[in-house]
Design a protein around this motif. Sequence first.
Motif, PDB file in Angstrom:
ATOM      1  N   GLY A   1      -8.976  -0.003   3.129  1.00  0.00           N
ATOM      2  CA  GLY A   1      -8.078  -0.412   3.968  1.00  0.00           C
ATOM      3  C   GLY A   1      -8.046  -1.896   4.140  1.00  0.00           C
ATOM      4  O   GLY A   1      -7.339  -2.372   5.285  1.00  0.00           O
TER       5      GLY A   1
ATOM      6  N   ARG B   1      -0.115   4.367   1.833  1.00  0.00           N
ATOM      7  CA  ARG B   1      -0.156   4.242   3.224  1.00  0.00           C
ATOM      8  C   ARG B   1       0.971   3.293   3.941  1.00  0.00           C
ATOM      9  O   ARG B   1       0.770   2.141   4.299  1.00  0.00           O
TER      10      ARG B   1
ATOM     11  N   ARG C   1       1.336   0.733   6.764  1.00  0.00           N
ATOM     12  CA  ARG C   1       0.784  -0.639   6.507  1.00  0.00           C
ATOM     13  C   ARG C   1       2.048  -1.574   6.189  1.00  0.00           C
ATOM     14  O   ARG C   1       1.634  -2.689   6.625  1.00  0.00           O
TER      15      ARG C   1
ATOM     16  N   SER D   1       1.012  -1.123  -0.031  1.00  0.00           N
ATOM     17  CA  SER D   1      -0.092   0.149   0.060  1.00  0.00           C
ATOM     18  C   SER D   1       0.954   1.255  -0.034  1.00  0.00           C
ATOM     19  O   SER D   1       1.242   1.638   0.859  1.00  0.00           O
TER      20      SER D   1
ATOM     21  N   ASP E   1      -6.686  -5.528   4.139  1.00  0.00           N
ATOM     22  CA  ASP E   1      -5.534  -6.120   3.700  1.00  0.00           C
ATOM     23  C   ASP E   1      -5.734  -7.683   3.278  1.00  0.00           C
ATOM     24  O   ASP E   1      -4.938  -8.101   2.556  1.00  0.00           O
TER      25      ASP E   1
END
Length: 395
Positions: free
Chosen positions: A171, A143, A146, A140, A173
Amino acid sequence: MEAERGSTEPTAQPAAASAAAVSAVLGDDDLLREILLRLAFPTTLVRAALVSRRWLRHASDPAFLRRFRRLHPPALLGFYLRELGAWAPRFVPVSRAPELATAIRRAGAAEGQFFISDCRNGRLLVTDFDPTACRHAMLSPLRPARGKAVLPPAPKRNLIWFFLLEKAAAGDDDGAVAVQMLPLGTTKAKLQVDLLTSGSGAWVVHRTAVIDLPETLPPIAYMLPPVGGKIYSLTKSGHILLLDMAAAESCLLQLPDRVSTKNFTLSCGEEGSVLFLIHAEGYLLSIWQLPTTSGDANDWVLVHAKVHVREACSRRENVMVLAVDDNLEFVFLWLRSSAVLMHMHLQSRSEKVYDELKVRDGRFLDINPFMMVWPPVFPALRDDDNLDGRSLTLV
């Protein structure tokens, strides 16, 4: 003294009137939503939402976000480019908007030796060439906190393709899906297709079907992510193979009448309701679409005809179609004779040429367009939180 007192009144009154006018505008919910709609990027919208809880409520409202998306589709930040023999892709920025500078910098900071299997909604699904093993992982870049989410070991079977989930949250995963194919019988005209999803440290069979093939399974050049239980693949012979898991059927789609060469690519778009075919012949492009829910698997409709690639026309060259983004806004092309990579924005017909990349052979390029995340990620607030934006990382 009288003159001095009189000189201050004309400036004080307009200031008070101006403040009252601003308060009246921003205090009106309808006007506030119209103002927020004028913000060009989701990043700016998230920052505006930090003004107050009221602004956050309006900016994160699903109905408002649908209107915002129609006006401002997710921006193309750039693309990842990997040439034959390279161990890692490089990121080439496209947008130069100052509001997206942080996102572009983070996208370019993705490091490692990997091959990109799929790219969507600000995430990368990669085959990670670890020194000790070949593993699959999710990155990601927008972000970075992460990190890298390593997927469970792949099943020990051949003919496996990996994708990111169609509707995975920004978001999420556990957002990977795998398509596993196992030819059955001695003639290999029957195929077991398994749809697997990742989660809790293992791959789980989500759906399976045994499908009769129209002929022996042809070599597959590439496959599109599954859409509603349908899998579209382009074979190395230039045919489109459709596997319908719900109906346990398959067929080879006929190409549109005017598509006479293998110089095309496929996309199901972001919503997955339409299969697009982008074809090039000489310096002209044509775009066709086929509803994925259509009962007629060959009901192609021409949506763009004879789109001139001006750069190719001026150089008197043919173009090769390489890739498109999920929104079908940008098409990436290669000019054969001069070995130049370029892209075209289909709506405006604007073109950008990347002479500096010095691409040797477009036939062996791997291009993955990289988009902004949608929907935007707003802060999750507790009752005692203040909206000052100081502790929130925005991309």
